[in-house]
Design a protein around this motif. Structure first.
Motif, PDB file in Angstrom:
ATOM      1  N   GLU A   1      22.690  27.204 -11.268  1.00  0.00           N
ATOM      2  CA  GLU A   1      21.975  25.935 -11.404  1.00  0.00           C
ATOM      3  C   GLU A   1      20.904  25.789 -10.325  1.00  0.00           C
ATOM      4  OE1 GLU A   1      23.019  21.197 -12.046  1.00  0.00           O
ATOM      5  OE2 GLU A   1      24.375  22.435 -10.839  1.00  0.00           O
ATOM      6  N   ASN A   2      21.271  26.101  -9.086  1.00  0.00           N
ATOM      7  CA  ASN A   2      20.297  25.989  -7.993  1.00  0.00           C
ATOM      8  C   ASN A   2      19.142  26.964  -8.174  1.00  0.00           C
ATOM      9  OD1 ASN A   2      21.717  23.980  -6.686  1.00  0.00           O
ATOM     10  ND2 ASN A   2      22.810  25.388  -5.319  1.00  0.00           N
ATOM     11  N   LEU A   3      19.466  28.175  -8.672  1.00  0.00           N
ATOM     12  CA  LEU A   3      18.412  29.156  -8.920  1.00  0.00           C
ATOM     13  C   LEU A   3      17.470  28.687 -10.006  1.00  0.00           C
ATOM     14  CD1 LEU A   3      17.046  31.867  -8.554  1.00  0.00           C
ATOM     15  CD2 LEU A   3      18.814  32.908  -9.988  1.00  0.00           C
ATOM     16  N   PHE A   4      18.020  28.110 -11.061  1.00  0.00           N
ATOM     17  CA  PHE A   4      17.197  27.608 -12.162  1.00  0.00           C
ATOM     18  C   PHE A   4      16.176  26.588 -11.649  1.00  0.00           C
ATOM     19  CE2 PHE A   4      16.590  24.122 -15.252  1.00  0.00           C
ATOM     20  CZ  PHE A   4      15.887  24.803 -16.230  1.00  0.00           C
ATOM     21  N   TYR A   5      16.639  25.630 -10.860  1.00  0.00           N
ATOM     22  CA  TYR A   5      15.722  24.598 -10.366  1.00  0.00           C
ATOM     23  C   TYR A   5      14.732  25.155  -9.333  1.00  0.00           C
ATOM     24  CZ  TYR A   5      18.173  20.855 -12.814  1.00  0.00           C
ATOM     25  OH  TYR A   5      18.692  20.044 -13.797  1.00  0.00           O
ATOM     26  N   ALA A   6      15.170  26.129  -8.554  1.00  0.00           N
ATOM     27  CA  ALA A   6      14.250  26.754  -7.591  1.00  0.00           C
ATOM     28  C   ALA A   6      13.139  27.491  -8.327  1.00  0.00           C
ATOM     29  CB  ALA A   6      15.021  27.715  -6.679  1.00  0.00           C
ATOM     30  N   LEU A   7      13.504  28.201  -9.387  1.00  0.00           N
ATOM     31  CA  LEU A   7      12.498  28.893 -10.197  1.00  0.00           C
ATOM     32  C   LEU A   7      11.530  27.894 -10.826  1.00  0.00           C
ATOM     33  CD1 LEU A   7      14.852  31.479 -11.950  1.00  0.00           C
ATOM     34  CD2 LEU A   7      13.031  32.043 -10.334  1.00  0.00           C
ATOM     35  N   ALA A   8      12.063  26.794 -11.327  1.00  0.00           N
ATOM     36  CA  ALA A   8      11.216  25.771 -11.953  1.00  0.00           C
ATOM     37  C   ALA A   8      10.247  25.169 -10.935  1.00  0.00           C
ATOM     38  CB  ALA A   8      12.088  24.675 -12.568  1.00  0.00           C
ATOM     39  N   LEU A   9      10.741  24.920  -9.727  1.00  0.00           N
ATOM     40  CA  LEU A   9       9.874  24.355  -8.680  1.00  0.00           C
ATOM     41  C   LEU A   9       8.709  25.288  -8.385  1.00  0.00           C
ATOM     42  CD1 LEU A   9       9.191  22.321  -6.441  1.00  0.00           C
ATOM     43  CD2 LEU A   9      10.839  23.514  -4.964  1.00  0.00           C
ATOM     44  N   LEU A  10       8.986  26.578  -8.335  1.00  0.00           N
ATOM     45  CA  LEU A  10       7.940  27.547  -8.028  1.00  0.00           C
ATOM     46  C   LEU A  10       6.964  27.743  -9.179  1.00  0.00           C
ATOM     47  CD1 LEU A  10      10.070  30.221  -6.125  1.00  0.00           C
ATOM     48  CD2 LEU A  10       8.434  28.604  -5.138  1.00  0.00           C
TER      49      LEU A  10
ATOM     50  N   LEU B   1      15.307  33.399 -15.506  1.00  0.00           N
ATOM     51  CA  LEU B   1      16.740  33.426 -15.196  1.00  0.00           C
ATOM     52  C   LEU B   1      17.475  34.374 -16.138  1.00  0.00           C
ATOM     53  CD1 LEU B   1      19.064  32.304 -13.496  1.00  0.00           C
ATOM     54  CD2 LEU B   1      19.250  30.416 -15.139  1.00  0.00           C
ATOM     55  N   ASP B   2      17.114  34.369 -17.413  1.00  0.00           N
ATOM     56  CA  ASP B   2      17.720  35.288 -18.389  1.00  0.00           C
ATOM     57  C   ASP B   2      17.434  36.741 -17.999  1.00  0.00           C
ATOM     58  OD1 ASP B   2      18.707  33.192 -19.850  1.00  0.00           O
ATOM     59  OD2 ASP B   2      17.098  33.205 -21.346  1.00  0.00           O
ATOM     60  N   PHE B   3      16.196  37.021 -17.589  1.00  0.00           N
ATOM     61  CA  PHE B   3      15.840  38.385 -17.167  1.00  0.00           C
ATOM     62  C   PHE B   3      16.667  38.798 -15.952  1.00  0.00           C
ATOM     63  CE2 PHE B   3      13.422  40.923 -14.095  1.00  0.00           C
ATOM     64  CZ  PHE B   3      13.267  42.097 -14.810  1.00  0.00           C
ATOM     65  N   ILE B   4      16.780  37.917 -14.980  1.00  0.00           N
ATOM     66  CA  ILE B   4      17.523  38.201 -13.753  1.00  0.00           C
ATOM     67  C   ILE B   4      18.977  38.536 -14.071  1.00  0.00           C
ATOM     68  CG2 ILE B   4      18.461  37.104 -11.668  1.00  0.00           C
ATOM     69  CD1 ILE B   4      15.743  35.542 -11.547  1.00  0.00           C
ATOM     70  N   GLN B   5      19.581  37.751 -14.930  1.00  0.00           N
ATOM     71  CA  GLN B   5      20.991  37.951 -15.246  1.00  0.00           C
ATOM     72  C   GLN B   5      21.226  39.208 -16.083  1.00  0.00           C
ATOM     73  OE1 GLN B   5      21.748  34.088 -17.034  1.00  0.00           O
ATOM     74  NE2 GLN B   5      22.548  33.250 -15.110  1.00  0.00           N
ATOM     75  N   LYS B   6      20.345  39.489 -17.015  1.00  0.00           N
ATOM     76  CA  LYS B   6      20.502  40.657 -17.883  1.00  0.00           C
ATOM     77  C   LYS B   6      20.277  41.969 -17.132  1.00  0.00           C
ATOM     78  CE  LYS B   6      19.164  38.316 -22.181  1.00  0.00           C
ATOM     79  NZ  LYS B   6      18.104  38.152 -23.212  1.00  0.00           N
ATOM     80  N   ASN B   7      19.488  41.933 -16.053  1.00  0.00           N
ATOM     81  CA  ASN B   7      19.133  43.160 -15.338  1.00  0.00           C
ATOM     82  C   ASN B   7      19.784  43.274 -13.969  1.00  0.00           C
ATOM     83  OD1 ASN B   7      16.827  44.567 -17.046  1.00  0.00           O
ATOM     84  ND2 ASN B   7      16.495  42.352 -17.167  1.00  0.00           N
ATOM     85  N   ASP B   8      20.765  42.413 -13.706  1.00  0.00           N
ATOM     86  CA  ASP B   8      21.534  42.479 -12.465  1.00  0.00           C
ATOM     87  C   ASP B   8      20.632  42.446 -11.235  1.00  0.00           C
ATOM     88  OD1 ASP B   8      23.945  42.553 -11.103  1.00  0.00           O
ATOM     89  OD2 ASP B   8      23.932  44.733 -10.915  1.00  0.00           O
ATOM     90  N   ILE B   9      19.653  41.560 -11.259  1.00  0.00           N
ATOM     91  CA  ILE B   9      18.740  41.387 -10.130  1.00  0.00           C
ATOM     92  C   ILE B   9      19.379  40.455  -9.108  1.00  0.00           C
ATOM     93  CG2 ILE B   9      16.449  40.600  -9.401  1.00  0.00           C
ATOM     94  CD1 ILE B   9      16.392  43.041 -11.252  1.00  0.00           C
ATOM     95  N   GLU B  10      19.345  40.854  -7.853  1.00  0.00           N
ATOM     96  CA  GLU B  10      19.842  39.966  -6.802  1.00  0.00           C
ATOM     97  C   GLU B  10      18.691  39.085  -6.326  1.00  0.00           C
ATOM     98  OE1 GLU B  10      22.467  39.991  -2.687  1.00  0.00           O
ATOM     99  OE2 GLU B  10      21.513  41.855  -3.338  1.00  0.00           O
ATOM    100  N   VAL B  11      18.972  37.783  -6.197  1.00  0.00           N
ATOM    101  CA  VAL B  11      17.952  36.831  -5.757  1.00  0.00           C
ATOM    102  C   VAL B  11      18.359  36.267  -4.406  1.00  0.00           C
ATOM    103  CG1 VAL B  11      16.637  34.759  -6.316  1.00  0.00           C
ATOM    104  CG2 VAL B  11      17.474  36.236  -8.151  1.00  0.00           C
ATOM    105  N   LEU B  12      17.457  36.361  -3.452  1.00  0.00           N
ATOM    106  CA  LEU B  12      17.706  35.866  -2.106  1.00  0.00           C
ATOM    107  C   LEU B  12      16.798  34.676  -1.824  1.00  0.00           C
ATOM    108  CD1 LEU B  12      17.778  39.279  -0.190  1.00  0.00           C
ATOM    109  CD2 LEU B  12      19.711  38.035  -1.166  1.00  0.00           C
ATOM    110  N   SER B  13      17.398  33.554  -1.467  1.00  0.00           N
ATOM    111  CA  SER B  13      16.630  32.393  -1.032  1.00  0.00           C
ATOM    112  C   SER B  13      16.360  32.516   0.459  1.00  0.00           C
ATOM    113  CB  SER B  13      17.423  31.115  -1.309  1.00  0.00           C
ATOM    114  OG  SER B  13      16.927  30.028  -0.537  1.00  0.00           O
ATOM    115  N   PHE B  14      15.263  31.944   0.917  1.00  0.00           N
ATOM    116  CA  PHE B  14      14.932  31.997   2.342  1.00  0.00           C
ATOM    117  C   PHE B  14      15.993  31.295   3.189  1.00  0.00           C
ATOM    118  CE2 PHE B  14      13.472  27.815   1.294  1.00  0.00           C
ATOM    119  CZ  PHE B  14      13.424  27.081   2.463  1.00  0.00           C
ATOM    120  N   GLN B  15      16.903  30.577   2.544  1.00  0.00           N
ATOM    121  CA  GLN B  15      17.986  29.902   3.262  1.00  0.00           C
ATOM    122  C   GLN B  15      19.270  30.732   3.281  1.00  0.00           C
ATOM    123  OE1 GLN B  15      17.636  26.483   0.652  1.00  0.00           O
ATOM    124  NE2 GLN B  15      16.868  25.206   2.316  1.00  0.00           N
ATOM    125  N   ASP B  16      19.275  31.890   2.586  1.00  0.00           N
ATOM    126  CA  ASP B  16      20.472  32.724   2.500  1.00  0.00           C
ATOM    127  C   ASP B  16      20.633  33.621   3.718  1.00  0.00           C
ATOM    128  OD1 ASP B  16      20.921  31.656   0.003  1.00  0.00           O
ATOM    129  OD2 ASP B  16      20.107  33.375  -1.095  1.00  0.00           O
TER     130      ASP B  16
END
Length: 366
Positions: free
Chosen positions: A4-13, A71-86
């Motif tokens: 959920e947080n990733l979805f909204y972060a992607l939308a913001l960008l 988000l669908d692409f990220i999940q289907k291709n096992d992409i790791e997403v790092l936020s600048f807060q991680d």
């Protein structure tokens, strides 16, 4: 980061006009991307830098469709997403004001407590540049650094290949989404790189390797590493942009000097001449300036049964046998060598397994 947080972060960008700096400002004020996108116009307008045009862009509902597709692409291709807060986000890049809010990565990347350097340069690497890069990485290998570059032709791919040859982790920072490889002939290196290292990018799967993306990519290469090394560059080479960014981020920059008549040494010579880079003549220069030590957890250097020392190395070794533990400066003084010379001698002797480094730039004979 939750889905959920990733979805909204992607939308913001995806809001037109919201770049990394503005996104960080908004996240700092509202706490989460969801809160930003649910904020009232009056609340958003109170943020410095948000005017009527940007306020209007926040009402664009297509940002959510685009976020869902990515988000669908990220999940289907096992992409790791790092936020600048991680915690796993590159630590040095966190301190860059324009560092990406999100980084997408693939492979097996581990940046924690590691020595990380970037090696960049011309796409038209010469035999001089290739040989220097080979010797540099060979001599640095016992310290187990991570080698970062841009996966392009020339210096980049040579650095990646040499890192893999020495079982070093290597990371290619690319100027496009992780749905493709550029340049295509380098596809043959992908599987091996992802075994120990991999790829990073800020670009979405909808992004192609457009010219302007390479400049943006360069700030990641410069920002996430402790030092940037320019092997060869023409006087207007793209790697000079990376070097300038590294200087802006207060990182160490090194350049390999060359003959004044050599086209692909002009950029390096100018960096040195204008004091934008340290002279790099060997791995010892970098180790000395960065204050690196070979630590216990690094790859062991096996002592040879029969070690051949040259005259200068033998002089240093004999002194350490008598003196015991000693500082580099004192060794240089008593053996009558300049610091730049003693640092090179000590490195070679470490690699031969006849001395060991100790905390505080002290050394002892084995």
């Amino acid at each position: 980061m939750s889905e959920e947080n990733l979805f909204y972060a992607l939308a913001l960008l995806r809001v037109e006009g919201v770049g990394d700096i503005m996104a960080k400002k908004l996240l700092s004020h509202f706490g989460t991307a969801e809160n930003v996108l649910n904020a009232k116009s009056s609340q958003l307008a109170a943020i410095d830098g948000i005017g009527t045009v940007l306020l209007k862009n926040f009402k664009d509902k297509t940002i959510f469709e685009k976020a869902k597709q990515e988000l669908d692409f990220i999940q289907k291709n096992d992409i790791e997403v790092l936020s600048f807060q991680d915690d796993k986000y590159p630590d040095r890049l966190k301190h860059c004001i324009d560092g990406p809010v999100l980084l997408f990565s693939s492979g097996n990347i581990d940046l924690k407590n590691r020595k990380i350097i970037s090696i960049v340069g011309t796409r038209q690497i010469t035999s001089y540049g290739t040989e220097f890069c080979r010797k540099l990485i060979e001599d640095l290998a016992p310290l187990d650094p991570i080698i970062v570059s841009g996966f392009a032709y020339g210096v980049d791919i040579v650095a990646h290949q040499l890192a893999m040859d020495h079982d070093l982790q290597t990371i290619g920072v690319v100027a496009h989404g992780l749905n493709q490889i550029y340049p295509k002939p380098h596809k043959k290196y992908v599987a091996k790189m992802e075994q120990n290292g991999g790829f990073m990018t800020e670009f979405w799967s909808t992004s192609n390797p457009d010219k302007e993306n390479f400049v943006r990519r360069n700030r990641i290469v410069a920002g996430m590493t402790e030092a940037t090394i320019v092997i060869e560059s023409a006087d207007r080479g793209g790697s000079l942009i990376t070097a300038n960014m590294a200087n802006d981020y207060n990182r160490d920059v090194f350049a390999v000097p060359g003959r004044t008549t050599d086209k692909y040494s002009q950029g390096c010579n100018n960096l040195i001449k204008t004091q934008k880079a340290n002279v790099l003549t060997s791995a010892a220069d970098l180790i000395y300036i960065l204050n690196w030590d070979i630590e216990k957890e690094n790859k062991p250097v096996q002592k040879q049964l029969f070690v051949t020392l040259d005259e200068d190395e033998q002089k240093v070794y004999d002194y350490l046998l008598k003196a015991g533990k000693e500082l580099m400066d004192i060794i240089a003084l008593h053996c009558d060598f300049p610091i730049y010379r003693i640092s090179g001698l000590l490195l070679n002797m470490e690699l031969k397994g006849v001395i060991r480094p100790l905390p505080g730039k002290m050394f002892e004979a084995i």
